[in-house]
Every structure is written in C-alpha cells, then in structure tokens.
Design an enzyme around this catalytic site. Structure first.
Site, PDB file in Angstrom:
ATOM      1  N   HIS A  50      88.530  39.032  91.075  1.00  0.00           N
ATOM      2  CA  HIS A  50      87.506  39.481  90.138  1.00  0.00           C
ATOM      3  C   HIS A  50      87.305  40.978  90.345  1.00  0.00           C
ATOM      4  O   HIS A  50      87.796  41.544  91.320  1.00  0.00           O
ATOM      5  CB  HIS A  50      86.188  38.742  90.387  1.00  0.00           C
ATOM      6  CG  HIS A  50      85.637  39.000  91.758  1.00  0.00           C
ATOM      7  ND1 HIS A  50      86.037  38.282  92.865  1.00  0.00           N
ATOM      8  CD2 HIS A  50      84.752  39.920  92.221  1.00  0.00           C
ATOM      9  CE1 HIS A  50      85.416  38.748  93.937  1.00  0.00           C
ATOM     10  NE2 HIS A  50      84.629  39.747  93.566  1.00  0.00           N
ATOM     11  N   HIS A 136      87.897  48.058  92.008  1.00  0.00           N
ATOM     12  CA  HIS A 136      89.100  47.539  92.666  1.00  0.00           C
ATOM     13  C   HIS A 136      89.066  46.012  92.670  1.00  0.00           C
ATOM     14  O   HIS A 136      88.009  45.399  92.506  1.00  0.00           O
ATOM     15  CB  HIS A 136      89.185  48.042  94.111  1.00  0.00           C
ATOM     16  CG  HIS A 136      88.099  47.501  94.991  1.00  0.00           C
ATOM     17  ND1 HIS A 136      86.821  48.033  95.009  1.00  0.00           N
ATOM     18  CD2 HIS A 136      88.080  46.439  95.858  1.00  0.00           C
ATOM     19  CE1 HIS A 136      86.076  47.341  95.850  1.00  0.00           C
ATOM     20  NE2 HIS A 136      86.806  46.361  96.376  1.00  0.00           N
TER      21      HIS A 136
END
Length: 199
Positions: A50, A136
C-alpha cells in the site's frame, strides 16, 4: 452496580492508497533480485502492499466513524490522478537499512491530497505521521542489523535501476482506512472503510 461494559477495543489505524494487482506484480519482479541476495529480510507480500498517506497509531475502535467521515470529506473533493514507480531506496539509510522500499514519484496531486488529509486530521484533533512525507511502498524489512558484507551486497543491488517488468503507472481512484494487526499468523492490513475519488 458497577459498569460492567467492556471498554472499546483498541486498534492501529492508517490511511493509505491500495496498490492495484498489475503494480503488485511489477513490485514482485523488483523484489526478486533483492531476494536472491539471501539476506535476513521479511519480504512484503503483494496483499500487504500500500502507499501510506497518514499513520495514526493505536486508538479505540469508536474512531472508525469520524475517521471515515474525514476520508469522505477529502475523497469527494479529490479528482482521480496517476502515480508512477520511481526508484529503490532504504530507511533510515543505505548504510543502515531497516526498511527496503520502492519510491513513488511525488506528483502534485499526491502531495496535495496527503497535505489536505493530514490538515483535516489535525483540525479534528488527530496526530498523524509522518511529518516529512516521502511516498514509498515497503518491499521488505530487515530482521536485524546486517553484516558489513551483507550491507555491501544490498547497497550494490539498490544502486542499480529497478527492472520494471510490467506496468509502473496506475490511476489512483480510492483511499482506504486500514487496521493493522499482528497475530500468530503474521501481519494483516484490513480495510475498514474507503471512498472513491471523483472520476
């Protein structure tokens, strides 16, 4: 009579963008050369991938409703946008890697929605992380400090451009509120609610 009602269960919450299956497949290909180094790393599976927007930590489950309301407030005011994978990296540094990740280009749309979300959370009295946002997707976590030789091998692998086998760009169309939970079977991220962005 004393109040025998159980207190609300406490959970760990975060708000994030789900990663679509084609991008998860690309990320699994990117993981493979790193996995071949045979390091003490716990690799993130596709279902756990995610892009975090805000981490809220532990609080009781009564917060699901107000957090969902904030999610809808921001989501309904946000048009869909595109993101693209960028480059490999490590936190806190290449010299002392604890988390291995794939960076995402910090587009204006992503920065705007992340700032709007954290501002709305702060207005509602929530403290969220991170303070300095670097988008990220976690690929793996080092189980413990690496030997000097292992660090050198990992640094060499991270310094090479990631081989993008498959799709690297996708449309962001929703935001989810997740619960983070760990049990005897490992780590679990469960979406509790979500909102679709404007088409």
């Amino acid at each position: 009579m004393p109040d025998l009602q159980s207190p609300p269960a406490r959970k760990r919450f975060f708000l994030a963008l789900p990663i679509p299956t084609p991008i998860r497949i690309t990320l699994s290909h990117i993981q493979k050369p790193l996995q071949s180094i045979d390091l003490p790393v716990k690799w993130q599976t596709g279902k756990l991938m995610h892009l975090t927007l805000a981490f809220l930590g532990e609080m009781d489950e009564t917060h699901v409703e107000p957090l969902t309301a904030i999610l809808h407030q921001i989501g309904q005011a946000t048009p869909r946008f595109h993101l693209e994978l960028e480059a490999l990296g490590a936190f806190p540094s290449y010299g002392h890697p604890r988390i291995l990740w794939m960076g995402v280009q910090p587009s204006r749309e992503l920065v705007r929605v992340q700032k709007a979300l954290t501002a709305a959370l702060a207005t509602a009295g929530y403290v969220s992380e991170p303070q300095d946002y670097y988008p990220h997707i976690t690929l793996g976590r080092c189980a413990h400090d690496l030997t000097r030789e292992s660090k050198q091998r990992l640094q060499a692998a991270l310094s090479k451009p990631a081989a993008m086998q498959g799709e690297s760009r996708w449309e962001v169309d929703r935001i989810h509120l997740y619960e983070s939970r760990t049990d005897e079977f490992g780590l679990h991220y469960t979406p509790l609610s979500g909102v679709m962005l404007n088409a």
